[in-house]
Design a protein around this motif. Structure first.
Motif: not given
Lengths: 320, 320
Positions: A134, A218, A242, A249, A251, A253, A255, B134, B242, B245, B249, B251, B253-256, B259
């Motif tokens: 990052e 990461l 990913f 999707r 996204i 970003d 990074y 997904e 992930f 992160i 950040r 982000i 997103d429903d999928y993210m 996790f």
């Protein structure tokens, strides 16, 4: 300095390879002479269209192509006029100083092993991947697939090879080396990791910082992360997935975008006596440009000489 | 049906454990009786505040707590009055039908091995993680950390245990089983993967679909993905990073979001004769609620009986 480029390798060759050459010549000032290996008839109109500076390149004709799914050893044997075969022939005979291809990875590995030697003391050449962080810097993970089963000594060598690459190519002064593992403390992990830890701890040639867990790959905890090629390959491909999911999707970003293999091009085969760079099959112009630039950097930084010197020390230590 | 819950385990215990109990009792209709194991003095005000239905739970006092970083075997020996020790005592003596804790994972594993037996025929109990896809469904990856070194036979057993879990708990009628590997074709991979492939291919108890690469872990190619616990743990923790992160950040997103370990709670120890569920240390209310619900599902679906029946077949095949 002469850098050889397989113009026929990769899913989008030769169009994207020519674009990469153009991009390189337009944006990087250097005295590099590019040797473009490929089918003259296919290349001629693309080169004409790109208006490449004729003093900066020469074309070496190849009449055959090794497909992405061909059996490596068989293909190299049966296709001596393929761009990959010719590339290694030129490299072996010192007509070029580095060879780049985004073609059949297996054929590139077999070609490397047969045509040029491993550096004395290196048990297993290795391939790596850059790990975007990052803060904008890059870590290095190795091995990422050609050494699926490893001994502790192999991992210790990857640590040294990775450290030298991190220092001389990525510009990290004293790279922190981590052992990929499933716990933080010494003694954790599978048998391989348990046996590797003391070797890394004792090595005076690297800056070992201990175990690195999956959640820290990461992060900036380590600049060089070592593992066998099975786990490394799974990690690499999962990270790529990913990135693909983020793209799909939509996204947005900065990074996440850095996981695009296009941004770093390809991986050098570390531990062999000449620069060989293997690109992703999906390489486009930017990736080809970056691979040419990486070859140049590897030659200019005298990375391979530095690896040779370090492994003289390894060989001496082994004799004592 | 009596489900035991360690109220003192996890980073946010007992507050979040009580919240989880409240959430469960408020939202899930069942005749489950909860046995809350923890320090009475600490629990009393929290329970009073939550206004739990007194007919639905009882408290079993424990005067000791095993810390997250304590040595598992030593802690269990020296702290017989800890919530984890008492939980396993109750489970062994059939005072409860399932035991849940978000506490010291090592102590939970040791407690499981010492207090309750592996199902006959199961060589190595295993832990798994749910893999969000997904399309909204979940895959299963196992082992994710307790079996760092495995034999091919162990992986074949994980495939069967995972299939039964996928079928009876996740509701997948004929779960597709994949072998985590670094190439698609049979014969690829490290020695373990190469030796495991034919075992999976020959098994009549599972629906084997071949090798699964790192890039396909999050896809629907397989419903159950098997690997040794070293690689599985690295994959699990990297996926969690992930998610972190993405959170950091911002982000959206429903999928993210899927996790988040909170959404599925914990992992059962598969292959042992009673339901034991181990939660993430960072579990909050929703995770505790989900773990109670998972215990209930495991009991109601008679998953363990189904595993026992399947492994009778395994044991018979082994004798022939």
């Amino acid at each position: 300095m002469r850098i050889g480029l397989d113009m026929m390798g990769g899913d989008f060759a030769p169009t994207e390879a020519v674009k990469g050459v153009k991009l390189y010549l337009d944006t990087v000032a250097s005295d590099v002479h590019l040797v473009l290996i490929g089918d003259e008839q296919q290349l001629a109109p693309l080169i004409a269209e790109a208006q490449l500076d004729q003093s900066k390149y020469s074309v070496v004709h190849s009449s055959q192509v090794i497909g992405m799914d061909e059996h490596p050893t068989k293909a190299l044997k049966e296709k001596p006029q393929s761009s990959i075969s010719i590339g290694f022939h030129l490299l072996k005979n010192e007509k070029i100083d580095a060879f780049i291809s985004a073609g059949n990875t297996g054929a590139m590995m077999v070609g490397t092993y047969y045509s040029i030697k491993a550096i004395e003391g290196v048990q297993r050449p290795t391939i790596s991947t850059l790990v975007p962080r990052e803060n904008g810097t890059y870590g290095l993970l190795l091995d990422v697939g050609i050494n699926a089963d490893c001994k502790p000594e192999n991992l210790a060598q990857f640590a040294l090879l990775g450290s030298l690459y991190s220092k001389h190519i990525l510009g990290v002064p004293d790279p922190k080396v981590g052992l990929l593992n499933i716990g933080e403390e010494e003694g954790k992990g599978n048998l391989l990791a348990q046996a590797t830890y003391p070797l890394l701890k004792e090595s005076k040639q690297i800056n070992f910082v201990g175990n690195i867990e999956g959640r820290d790959i990461l992060s900036e905890k380590a600049d060089v992360i070592v593992c066998e090629g099975f786990t490394g390959n799974i990690v690499l491909k999962m990270a790529e997935s990913f990135h693909e999911i983020a793209l799909r999707r939509n996204i947005q970003d900065d990074y996440m975008k850095k996981f695009d293999s296009e941004s770093y091009g390809g991986t050098p085969v570390l531990g062999v006596s000449k620069p060989v760079i293997i690109g992703h099959g999906i390489s486009k112009g930017t990736a080809f440009k970056n691979m040419i630039q990486l070859s140049q950097q590897m030659i200019e930084s005298k990375l391979l000489e530095k690896i040779k010197e370090s492994f003289v020390v390894v060989a001496k230590d082994a004799q004592q």
